[in-house]
Design an enzyme around this catalytic site. Sequence first.
Site, PDB file in Angstrom:
ATOM      1  N   ILE A  91      42.779  42.595  29.070  1.00 46.95           N
ATOM      2  CA  ILE A  91      41.463  42.689  28.399  1.00 46.95           C
ATOM      3  C   ILE A  91      40.345  41.820  29.189  1.00 46.95           C
ATOM      4  CG2 ILE A  91      40.383  40.943  26.709  1.00 46.95           C
ATOM      5  CD1 ILE A  91      44.168  40.367  26.063  1.00 46.95           C
ATOM      6  N   GLU A  92      39.645  42.952  29.009  1.00 47.10           N
ATOM      7  CA  GLU A  92      38.452  42.846  29.822  1.00 47.10           C
ATOM      8  C   GLU A  92      37.214  42.032  29.598  1.00 47.10           C
ATOM      9  OE1 GLU A  92      37.308  46.120  31.884  1.00 47.10           O
ATOM     10  OE2 GLU A  92      39.584  46.851  33.083  1.00 47.10           O
ATOM     11  N   CYS A 151      45.061  39.995  33.364  1.00 47.32           N
ATOM     12  CA  CYS A 151      45.940  40.747  33.775  1.00 47.32           C
ATOM     13  C   CYS A 151      46.616  41.498  31.998  1.00 47.32           C
ATOM     14  CB  CYS A 151      46.999  41.356  35.004  1.00 47.32           C
ATOM     15  SG  CYS A 151      45.949  41.324  35.926  1.00 47.32           S
ATOM     16  N   GLU A 198      50.207  41.685  32.755  1.00 40.28           N
ATOM     17  CA  GLU A 198      51.464  40.547  32.691  1.00 40.28           C
ATOM     18  C   GLU A 198      51.340  39.290  32.444  1.00 40.28           C
ATOM     19  OE1 GLU A 198      49.763  42.921  34.709  1.00 40.28           O
ATOM     20  OE2 GLU A 198      51.052  43.485  37.141  1.00 40.28           O
ATOM     21  N   CYS A 224      49.509  42.621  40.725  1.00 36.57           N
ATOM     22  CA  CYS A 224      48.282  42.431  41.853  1.00 36.57           C
ATOM     23  C   CYS A 224      48.799  40.597  42.080  1.00 36.57           C
ATOM     24  CB  CYS A 224      46.693  41.752  41.084  1.00 36.57           C
ATOM     25  SG  CYS A 224      46.936  41.087  39.976  1.00 36.57           S
ATOM     26  N   CYS A 279      49.632  37.969  40.144  1.00 35.65           N
ATOM     27  CA  CYS A 279      50.759  38.702  38.778  1.00 35.65           C
ATOM     28  C   CYS A 279      51.620  37.877  39.971  1.00 35.65           C
ATOM     29  CB  CYS A 279      50.698  39.697  38.256  1.00 35.65           C
ATOM     30  SG  CYS A 279      49.556  39.618  36.765  1.00 35.65           S
TER      31      CYS A 279
HETATM   32  N1  THU Z   1      44.999  44.469  35.912  1.00 38.70           N
HETATM   33  C1  THU Z   1      46.161  44.360  35.268  1.00 38.70           C
HETATM   34  O1  THU Z   1      46.167  44.509  33.839  1.00 38.70           O
HETATM   35  N2  THU Z   1      47.376  44.099  36.264  1.00 38.70           N
HETATM   36  C2  THU Z   1      47.223  44.076  37.416  1.00 38.70           C
HETATM   37  O2  THU Z   1      48.668  43.819  38.176  1.00 38.70           O
HETATM   38  C3  THU Z   1      45.954  44.753  38.186  1.00 38.70           C
HETATM   39  C4  THU Z   1      45.089  44.517  37.537  1.00 38.70           C
HETATM   40  C5  THU Z   1      43.879  45.062  35.034  1.00 38.70           C
HETATM   41  C6  THU Z   1      42.359  44.371  35.428  1.00 38.70           C
HETATM   42  C7  THU Z   1      41.576  45.062  35.121  1.00 38.70           C
HETATM   43  O3  THU Z   1      41.282  45.145  33.632  1.00 38.70           O
HETATM   44  C8  THU Z   1      41.854  46.284  35.783  1.00 38.70           C
HETATM   45  O4  THU Z   1      43.061  46.158  35.474  1.00 38.70           O
HETATM   46  C9  THU Z   1      41.261  47.045  36.977  1.00 38.70           C
HETATM   47  O5  THU Z   1      41.346  46.004  37.506  1.00 38.70           O
END
Ligand code: THU
Length: 124
Positions: free
Chosen positions: A43-44, A53, A55, A84, A87
């Site tokens: 969710i950005e 993220c 996860e 990432c 996470c």
């Molecule tokens: N993102 C994730 O949802 N999980 C991760 O482990 C790495 C990145 C998302 C965050 C952001 O909305 C998009 O991917 C680009 O970084």
Amino acid sequence: MSPEKLVKYAIEAQGNAKAKYSKFYVGCALLASDNQVFLGCNIESAAYPSTMCAERVAIYSAISQGVTDFKAIAIVSKLSAKPCGPCRQIIHEYLGGIPIYVSDGKTDKYETHFINDLLPFPFG
Ligand code: THU
């Protein structure tokens, strides 16, 4: 539950992702020991650091509902991206050594990883 089925749940969650800035849509499905499935998507926010993220959405959702024992987690993104750094730390602390299935969501194929491989020198 099979890994393939858990990946399907993660694909469902990916459909809910809010990623209009990065266009990188991530879905996650976390299987609890009692067979409940917790979904998460990224969710950005226009305030970029507020982004969360997929996860951690799933993990925090489960924990906040009192569920703390888990069997497996599936993560779907177009690049079969591994979690990432932040996470990985949370997976280490709250999920432990369960299988981490990663898929691009396009075929039945998935990779299996474990947190010891992804985060060999965890903090804590
Ligand atoms: N993102 C994730 O949802 N999980 C991760 O482990 C790495 C990145 C998302 C965050 C952001 O909305 C998009 O991917 C680009 O970084």
